[in-house]
Design a protein around this motif. Structure first.
Motif, mmCIF file in Angstrom:
data_model
loop_
_atom_site.group_PDB
_atom_site.id
_atom_site.type_symbol
_atom_site.label_atom_id
_atom_site.label_comp_id
_atom_site.label_asym_id
_atom_site.label_seq_id
_atom_site.Cartn_x
_atom_site.Cartn_y
_atom_site.Cartn_z
ATOM 1 N N GLU A 68 0.830 -1.205 0.000
ATOM 2 C CA GLU A 68 0.000 0.000 0.000
ATOM 3 C C GLU A 68 0.870 1.263 0.000
ATOM 4 O OE1 GLU A 68 -2.485 1.402 3.509
ATOM 5 O OE2 GLU A 68 -3.985 0.447 2.216
ATOM 6 N N GLY A 69 0.556 2.163 -0.910
ATOM 7 C CA GLY A 69 1.266 3.434 -0.996
ATOM 8 C C GLY A 69 2.403 3.455 -1.982
ATOM 9 N N THR A 70 2.705 2.324 -2.595
ATOM 10 C CA THR A 70 3.848 2.250 -3.507
ATOM 11 C C THR A 70 3.727 3.254 -4.650
ATOM 12 O OG1 THR A 70 4.196 -0.078 -3.015
ATOM 13 C CG2 THR A 70 5.156 0.741 -5.051
ATOM 14 N N MET A 71 2.604 3.228 -5.336
ATOM 15 C CA MET A 71 2.431 4.123 -6.493
ATOM 16 C C MET A 71 2.427 5.590 -6.074
ATOM 17 S SD MET A 71 2.404 2.798 -9.414
ATOM 18 C CE MET A 71 2.523 1.188 -10.080
ATOM 19 N N LEU A 72 1.834 5.883 -4.942
ATOM 20 C CA LEU A 72 1.790 7.274 -4.488
ATOM 21 C C LEU A 72 3.183 7.760 -4.074
ATOM 22 C CD1 LEU A 72 -0.201 9.557 -4.193
ATOM 23 C CD2 LEU A 72 -0.551 8.888 -1.830
ATOM 24 N N ILE A 73 3.961 6.906 -3.463
ATOM 25 C CA ILE A 73 5.335 7.271 -3.094
ATOM 26 C C ILE A 73 6.168 7.510 -4.352
ATOM 27 C CG2 ILE A 73 7.475 6.380 -2.057
ATOM 28 C CD1 ILE A 73 5.650 5.029 0.069
ATOM 29 N N LEU A 74 5.962 6.671 -5.365
ATOM 30 C CA LEU A 74 6.662 6.888 -6.634
ATOM 31 C C LEU A 74 6.272 8.226 -7.247
ATOM 32 C CD1 LEU A 74 6.472 3.300 -8.174
ATOM 33 C CD2 LEU A 74 8.523 4.483 -7.373
ATOM 34 N N GLN A 75 4.988 8.586 -7.122
ATOM 35 C CA GLN A 75 4.526 9.887 -7.624
ATOM 36 C C GLN A 75 5.221 11.022 -6.861
ATOM 37 O OE1 GLN A 75 2.284 10.541 -10.225
ATOM 38 N NE2 GLN A 75 2.866 12.671 -9.962
ATOM 39 N N ALA A 76 5.325 10.867 -5.547
ATOM 40 C CA ALA A 76 5.978 11.902 -4.733
ATOM 41 C C ALA A 76 7.441 12.072 -5.138
ATOM 42 C CB ALA A 76 5.875 11.549 -3.252
ATOM 43 N N TYR A 77 8.151 10.972 -5.325
ATOM 44 C CA TYR A 77 9.552 11.064 -5.748
ATOM 45 C C TYR A 77 9.674 11.683 -7.138
ATOM 46 C CZ TYR A 77 11.636 8.646 -1.807
ATOM 47 O OH TYR A 77 12.083 8.319 -0.565
ATOM 48 N N TYR A 78 8.726 11.383 -7.999
ATOM 49 C CA TYR A 78 8.726 11.986 -9.331
ATOM 50 C C TYR A 78 8.546 13.498 -9.230
ATOM 51 C CZ TYR A 78 7.191 13.352 -13.979
ATOM 52 O OH TYR A 78 7.055 14.001 -15.172
ATOM 53 N N GLU A 79 7.621 13.949 -8.384
ATOM 54 C CA GLU A 79 7.386 15.387 -8.194
ATOM 55 C C GLU A 79 8.629 16.074 -7.618
ATOM 56 O OE1 GLU A 79 4.725 17.030 -9.257
ATOM 57 O OE2 GLU A 79 3.757 15.190 -9.925
ATOM 58 N N ILE A 80 9.289 15.408 -6.691
ATOM 59 C CA ILE A 80 10.522 15.946 -6.106
ATOM 60 C C ILE A 80 11.585 16.111 -7.197
ATOM 61 C CG2 ILE A 80 12.473 15.385 -4.583
ATOM 62 C CD1 ILE A 80 10.338 14.094 -2.690
ATOM 63 N N GLN A 81 11.727 15.103 -8.048
ATOM 64 C CA GLN A 81 12.712 15.166 -9.122
ATOM 65 C C GLN A 81 12.395 16.294 -10.100
ATOM 66 O OE1 GLN A 81 15.594 13.288 -9.289
ATOM 67 N NE2 GLN A 81 16.082 14.803 -10.848
ATOM 68 N N LYS A 82 11.111 16.477 -10.410
ATOM 69 C CA LYS A 82 10.715 17.573 -11.303
ATOM 70 C C LYS A 82 11.094 18.916 -10.708
ATOM 71 C CE LYS A 82 6.416 17.756 -12.450
ATOM 72 N NZ LYS A 82 5.021 17.658 -12.874
ATOM 73 N N GLU A 83 10.888 19.072 -9.413
ATOM 74 C CA GLU A 83 11.224 20.335 -8.745
ATOM 75 C C GLU A 83 12.734 20.555 -8.739
ATOM 76 O OE1 GLU A 83 10.522 23.928 -7.282
ATOM 77 O OE2 GLU A 83 8.973 22.542 -7.945
ATOM 78 N N LYS A 84 13.502 19.504 -8.496
ATOM 79 C CA LYS A 84 14.964 19.615 -8.538
ATOM 80 C C LYS A 84 15.435 20.030 -9.933
ATOM 81 C CE LYS A 84 16.335 16.254 -5.026
ATOM 82 N NZ LYS A 84 16.967 14.926 -4.843
ATOM 83 N N ASP A 85 14.813 19.442 -10.953
ATOM 84 C CA ASP A 85 15.178 19.783 -12.329
ATOM 85 C C ASP A 85 14.880 21.249 -12.617
ATOM 86 O OD1 ASP A 85 15.948 17.167 -12.663
ATOM 87 O OD2 ASP A 85 14.177 16.581 -13.819
ATOM 88 N N LYS A 86 13.755 21.743 -12.133
ATOM 89 C CA LYS A 86 13.405 23.156 -12.325
ATOM 90 C C LYS A 86 14.437 24.049 -11.666
ATOM 91 C CE LYS A 86 8.431 22.847 -12.151
ATOM 92 N NZ LYS A 86 7.279 23.223 -11.351
ATOM 93 N N ARG A 87 14.823 23.694 -10.452
ATOM 94 C CA ARG A 87 15.795 24.516 -9.715
ATOM 95 C C ARG A 87 17.156 24.506 -10.387
ATOM 96 N NH1 ARG A 87 14.684 24.544 -3.387
ATOM 97 N NH2 ARG A 87 12.440 24.863 -3.509
#
Length: 163
Positions: A68-87
């Motif tokens: 439980e939560g695997t896909m949502l955690i992957l989504q969170a890490y993806y969002e973090i990576q997108k923000e790092k890329d923007k920065r």
């Protein structure tokens, strides 16, 4: 779960979902309908066009036999990576505009665009074309460029008077 997450950190969860569906032999359309979801939603997620919601994550985790939560955690890490890329993009000018040849005596990939701004501005103003100069104005701002050019002119005057 930790092994799966560390392996796919920063990748859109839709790509992992697509992989899992193929592995288990599921078709997106029938799977979506069986979970009371629109097939377009799953299709958009697997193409990376849409993010994973908490509700859908729970349904998919149960259906695919994931923790439980695997896909949502992957989504969170993806969002973090997108923000790092923007920065990281904000840390340097558009390098597709700046020609490497301007910095022939320097390792272009190791230029710190924030701390070495004075040298960068001087070099581009001296040898760059209009497009490169405009990119510097966009990135550093006219005030910073004016400050560098004023200090450069003052230094040139001092050097001339010493001769």
């Amino acid at each position: 779960m930790e092994k799966l997450i560390s392996k796919f950190k920063g990748i859109h969860p839709g790509f992992i979902l697509e992989r899992e569906l193929k592995k288990k032999g599921f078709k997106k359309g029938p799977l979506a309908l069986s979970m009371n979801e629109y097939p377009q939603i799953l299709n958009d997620i697997t193409k990376g066009k849409r993010g994973m919601t908490a509700a859908l994550s729970i349904k998919l985790d149960q259906t695919l036999g994931l923790e439980e939560g695997t896909m949502l955690i992957l989504q969170a890490y993806y969002e973090i990576q997108k923000e790092k890329d923007k920065r990281s993009l904000a840390d340097k000018p558009n390098l597709s505009i700046i020609r490497k040849i301007l910095f022939w005596d320097t390792d272009f990939d190791k230029i710190n665009w924030q701390t070495q701004y004075q040298s960068v501005i001087e070099r581009v103003l001296e040898r760059g074309n209009n497009e490169e100069k405009n990119e510097l104005i966009r990135f550093y701002g006219q005030d910073k460029i004016n400050k560098v050019t004023k200090s450069t002119k003052g230094r040139e005057r001092r050097e001339t008077s010493l001769k």
